[in-house]
Design a protein around this motif. Structure first.
Motif, short mmCIF file in Angstrom:
data_model
loop_
_atom_site.label_atom_id
_atom_site.label_comp_id
_atom_site.label_asym_id
_atom_site.label_seq_id
_atom_site.Cartn_x
_atom_site.Cartn_y
_atom_site.Cartn_z
N ALA A 177 32.91 36.01 -14.11
CA ALA A 177 33.89 36.73 -13.30
C ALA A 177 33.26 37.11 -11.97
CB ALA A 177 34.36 38.00 -14.04
N VAL A 178 34.08 37.08 -10.94
CA VAL A 178 33.65 37.50 -9.60
C VAL A 178 34.67 38.52 -9.10
CG1 VAL A 178 33.04 36.79 -7.27
CG2 VAL A 178 32.72 35.21 -9.19
N LEU A 179 34.20 39.72 -8.80
CA LEU A 179 35.08 40.75 -8.26
C LEU A 179 34.86 40.82 -6.76
CD1 LEU A 179 35.85 44.15 -9.93
CD2 LEU A 179 35.73 43.94 -7.46
N VAL A 180 35.92 40.55 -6.02
CA VAL A 180 35.86 40.55 -4.56
C VAL A 180 36.51 41.83 -4.05
CG1 VAL A 180 36.43 39.27 -2.46
CG2 VAL A 180 36.07 38.03 -4.61
N ALA A 181 35.72 42.69 -3.44
CA ALA A 181 36.22 43.97 -2.93
C ALA A 181 36.82 43.77 -1.54
CB ALA A 181 35.09 45.00 -2.88
N PRO A 182 37.65 44.72 -1.10
CA PRO A 182 38.20 44.63 0.26
C PRO A 182 37.08 44.50 1.29
CG PRO A 182 39.32 46.35 -0.98
CD PRO A 182 38.16 45.90 -1.81
N PRO A 183 37.35 43.82 2.41
CA PRO A 183 36.28 43.56 3.38
C PRO A 183 35.78 44.83 4.05
CG PRO A 183 38.43 42.94 4.28
CD PRO A 183 38.65 43.27 2.84
N GLN A 184 34.51 44.81 4.36
CA GLN A 184 33.87 45.85 5.17
C GLN A 184 33.48 45.18 6.48
OE1 GLN A 184 30.63 47.39 2.83
NE2 GLN A 184 31.98 48.33 1.32
N GLY A 185 34.37 45.27 7.47
CA GLY A 185 34.18 44.49 8.68
C GLY A 185 34.50 43.04 8.38
N ARG A 186 33.51 42.17 8.57
CA ARG A 186 33.70 40.75 8.28
C ARG A 186 33.05 40.33 6.97
NH1 ARG A 186 32.66 37.69 14.11
NH2 ARG A 186 34.31 38.79 15.29
N ARG A 187 32.53 41.26 6.24
CA ARG A 187 31.81 40.95 5.01
C ARG A 187 32.54 41.54 3.81
NH1 ARG A 187 26.41 39.74 6.30
NH2 ARG A 187 25.59 40.72 4.44
N HIS A 188 32.41 40.85 2.69
CA HIS A 188 33.04 41.29 1.45
C HIS A 188 31.97 41.67 0.43
CE1 HIS A 188 37.32 40.11 2.02
NE2 HIS A 188 36.81 39.23 2.86
N PRO A 189 32.08 42.84 -0.19
CA PRO A 189 31.21 43.15 -1.33
C PRO A 189 31.62 42.27 -2.52
CG PRO A 189 32.09 45.15 -0.33
CD PRO A 189 32.85 44.01 0.24
N LEU A 190 30.67 41.57 -3.12
CA LEU A 190 30.94 40.65 -4.24
C LEU A 190 30.12 41.10 -5.44
CD1 LEU A 190 30.61 37.27 -2.28
CD2 LEU A 190 32.71 38.55 -2.74
N THR A 191 30.77 41.09 -6.60
CA THR A 191 30.10 41.43 -7.85
C THR A 191 30.24 40.26 -8.81
OG1 THR A 191 30.63 43.77 -7.54
CG2 THR A 191 29.95 43.08 -9.75
N TYR A 192 29.10 39.68 -9.22
CA TYR A 192 29.09 38.50 -10.09
C TYR A 192 28.66 38.93 -11.50
CZ TYR A 192 29.13 35.70 -5.78
OH TYR A 192 29.45 35.14 -4.57
N ALA A 193 29.34 38.34 -12.50
CA ALA A 193 28.97 38.62 -13.90
C ALA A 193 29.15 37.35 -14.72
CB ALA A 193 29.83 39.74 -14.46
N ARG A 194 28.19 37.10 -15.60
CA ARG A 194 28.29 36.01 -16.56
C ARG A 194 28.25 36.58 -17.97
NH1 ARG A 194 24.30 33.23 -17.35
NH2 ARG A 194 22.74 34.29 -16.06
N ARG A 195 28.96 35.94 -18.88
CA ARG A 195 28.96 36.41 -20.26
C ARG A 195 27.53 36.36 -20.81
NH1 ARG A 195 32.49 32.83 -23.95
NH2 ARG A 195 34.10 33.59 -22.51
N GLY A 196 27.06 37.55 -21.21
CA GLY A 196 25.71 37.65 -21.74
C GLY A 196 24.62 37.68 -20.69
N GLY A 197 25.00 37.66 -19.41
CA GLY A 197 24.00 37.65 -18.34
C GLY A 197 24.05 38.93 -17.52
N PRO A 198 23.18 39.05 -16.55
CA PRO A 198 23.13 40.24 -15.71
C PRO A 198 24.29 40.27 -14.72
CG PRO A 198 21.55 38.64 -14.93
CD PRO A 198 22.14 38.06 -16.17
N VAL A 199 24.53 41.45 -14.17
CA VAL A 199 25.53 41.63 -13.12
C VAL A 199 24.80 41.80 -11.80
CG1 VAL A 199 27.42 43.06 -12.28
CG2 VAL A 199 27.15 42.68 -14.73
#
Length: 562
Positions: A165-187
């Motif tokens: 899963a990838v959670l894409v947050a609203p942009p901060q200027g021209r950049r987006h905060p991204l959160t990556y997660a894999r099943r059984g893996g680190p975030v």
């Protein structure tokens, strides 16, 4: 009776030993002889097994699971004790119930359980998804920290909905905060500039528009920045869904499955939207709390009592305790406004606004700001009180306040005071010998009447002597052995007299400690106190480059000379 496969004569549909009931039964019924031949087939059975005819061999027309069950019937007692058999026939899930009828024949009642099984599976899935949503809500709402909430949302999405899963947050200027997660893996969480238009439906999802169906998204066209590190295999199925917030979208969620996994079903897409709604609400609440906490912290800096130190060779100390321990501000306040140089007076203000809590703190802030604007007139206490009174009378606030003003200036080894009370408790002074005096200043409330009447009193503090300004929350603190006795002015005077000669900070700490011990766990009003001390002789203080006799001021730019 049995019929061989080669027989030309077809027995009638009704067997007198079985009766007519089975032919009219809504479920398929097969009558099989001891040799495995089909003796009877009712209409429902012909619909289920369209190629079956009387005289056919059973194993040629039914799946192996049913034929094996019939063989076991022949090996055991003919009383049905071997039980039912289950399996699929032409895509339908069937339970077969045997009934021996004599001469080795068996009547097989075939019960179509497909719809029931589908309903049970749907109910089980619904319960499981309900449990997941409940777990998600509990986990997400347990924190109001935005990064932690984002991490939990992405992690649970990968665990329950997809491989990654990838959670894409609203942009901060021209950049987006991204959160990556894999099943059984680190975030992992990063902020980078990405092209959201490269993912079908992502730009729209970030604006809060409904998601596009997963079947419209080409997994092979997904840009590399979407795929988390360690994701195995090619992307086989993708869901992009918005994270609805409170009026403003909270971001978007991208779910990924590899080509080796089953593609997302329509039901899973619906469940993903339900998950996203919970996650979006939690993220929106966390962001709203963070924004409000930031605003509150900024405003609170203006409402909190200042930390007092020495100024121009005079010691100052203050103490404050709100009516409720979980609150930081209230209706009591104090301020010290130093003069530009030692030759000018320092204005000390201590006041008590009617009421408590945030509402009283707002009026407190207004009074403090007004007094700060009136500093050029601080030489005339009556003038300051009149102007403040006028400002409060024209305010939308209907509360009044009591005040005590103290203008302080050091001359040689003594500290000269001008004290004016406006409806407030009179200040106390402890002399070097422990004698406690009450300053005879008095006046009317501020913000209640068209005019303020007040009396100003001048006095002098010798080295080691202290003046105490305090609010009625101290003398009216209710506690003691029975929990209902006021701390009272007499106890305050005694404690203050015993503090003769000690530094201002120690005086305030002693008063606060005694009152807190008297209160125990009882309720109390806001409490504030300010001590003004003439330092004992024996040390020099460097103030603005000039050496003055007295104790250590502790103020910025000052240091003690021994």
């Amino acid at each position: 009776m049995s019929v061989s496969r080669g027989s030309s004569a077809r027995p009638p549909d009704v067997d007198p030993r079985v009766g007519a009931t089975w032919t009219e039964a809504p479920c398929p019924v097969l009558v099989v002889d001891r040799y495995g031949g089909l003796v009877r087939i009712n209409g429902a059975a012909r619909a289920l097994l369209p190629d079956a005819e009387c005289g056919d061999r059973l194993h040629e027309r039914v799946p192996s699971w049913l034929w094996g069950a019939h063989q076991r019937m022949g090996e055991g007692p003919h009383d049905g004790s071997l039980g039912t058999a289950t399996g699929r026939i032409n895509g339908r899930f069937v339970e077969a119930h045997p009934t021996p009828v004599g001469e080795g024949e068996v009547v097989w009642w075939l019960i179509d359980e497909t719809d029931r099984r589908l309903a049970e599976t749907a109910l089980s899935n619904a319960r499981l998804r309900s449990e997941i949503l409940s777990e998600v809500s509990s986990a997400l709402l347990s924190t109001l920290n935005v990064p932690r909430c984002t991490e939990v949302a992405a992690s649970m999405a990968a665990e329950h909905l997809a491989e990654a899963a990838v959670l894409v947050a609203p942009p901060q200027g021209r950049r987006h905060p991204l959160t990556y997660a894999r099943r059984g893996g680190p975030v992992t969480q990063v902020t980078r500039q990405v092209d959201v238009s490269g993912v079908p439906g992502l730009a729209e999802a970030l604006q809060g528009f409904p998601p596009v169906p997963a079947r419209w998204i080409d997994p092979g066209a997904i840009p590399d920045w979407v795929i988390p590190d360690g994701f195995s295999g090619a992307v086989g199925s993708v869901i992009v869904t918005p994270l609805p917030g409170h009026g403003v979208p909270a971001g978007a969620l991208i779910l990924l499955r590899s080509s080796t996994e089953q593609v997302f079903t329509e039901g899973e897409e619906v469940f993903a939207r339900l998950f996203a709604a919970r996650a979006g609400a939690a993220l929106s609440a966390a962001r709203l709390y963070t924004e409000q906490a930031t605003v509150t912290a900024t405003l609170m800096q203006e409402l909190l009592p200042p930390r007092l130190t020495g100024v121009h060779g005079v010691e100052y100390a203050g103490g404050y305790r709100a009516a409720k321990d979980h609150e930081r501000v209230g209706g009591d306040f104090y301020d010290v406004h130093p003069g530009a140089d030692p030759s000018q007076e320092t204005l000390v203000v201590l006041g008590d606004v009617a009421g408590k809590g945030l509402d009283a703190a707002v009026l407190t802030g207004k009074i403090r700001n007004t007094l700060h604007a009136l500093l050029p007139l601080a030489g005339n206490h009556q003038r300051v009180l009149d102007l403040l009174n006028g400002a409060l009378l024209t305010s939308r606030h209907t509360r009044f306040a009591t005040l005590v003003l103290a203008s302080v200036r050091r001359r040689g080894g003594q500290v000269r005071l001008r004290l004016t009370s406006a409806g407030h408790l009179p200040p106390l002074i402890t002399r070097a010998d422990g004698t406690v005096e009450e300053v005879a200043t008095q006046g009317t409330l501020v913000g209640a009447l068209p005019t303020v009447k007040a009396r100003t009193v001048e006095t002098v503090l010798s080295p080691g002597e202290t003046c105490l300004l305090y609010t009625d929350g101290i003398t009216e603190a209710r506690g003691g052995p029975l929990g209902d006795e006021l701390f009272g002015e007499h106890r305050l005077r005694r404690a203050f007299g015993e503090s003769a000669g000690i530094p201002a900070e120690a005086v305030v700490e002693r008063v606060q400690m005694l009152v807190s011990g008297w209160l125990g766990t009882g309720r109390h009003d806001d409490m504030a106190a300010v001590a003004i001390s003439a330092p004992a002789t024996g040390a020099l203080t460097l103030v603005g480059g000039h050496a003055e006799a007295g104790g250590h001021t502790g103020g910025p730019g000052s240091r003690r000379i021994t």
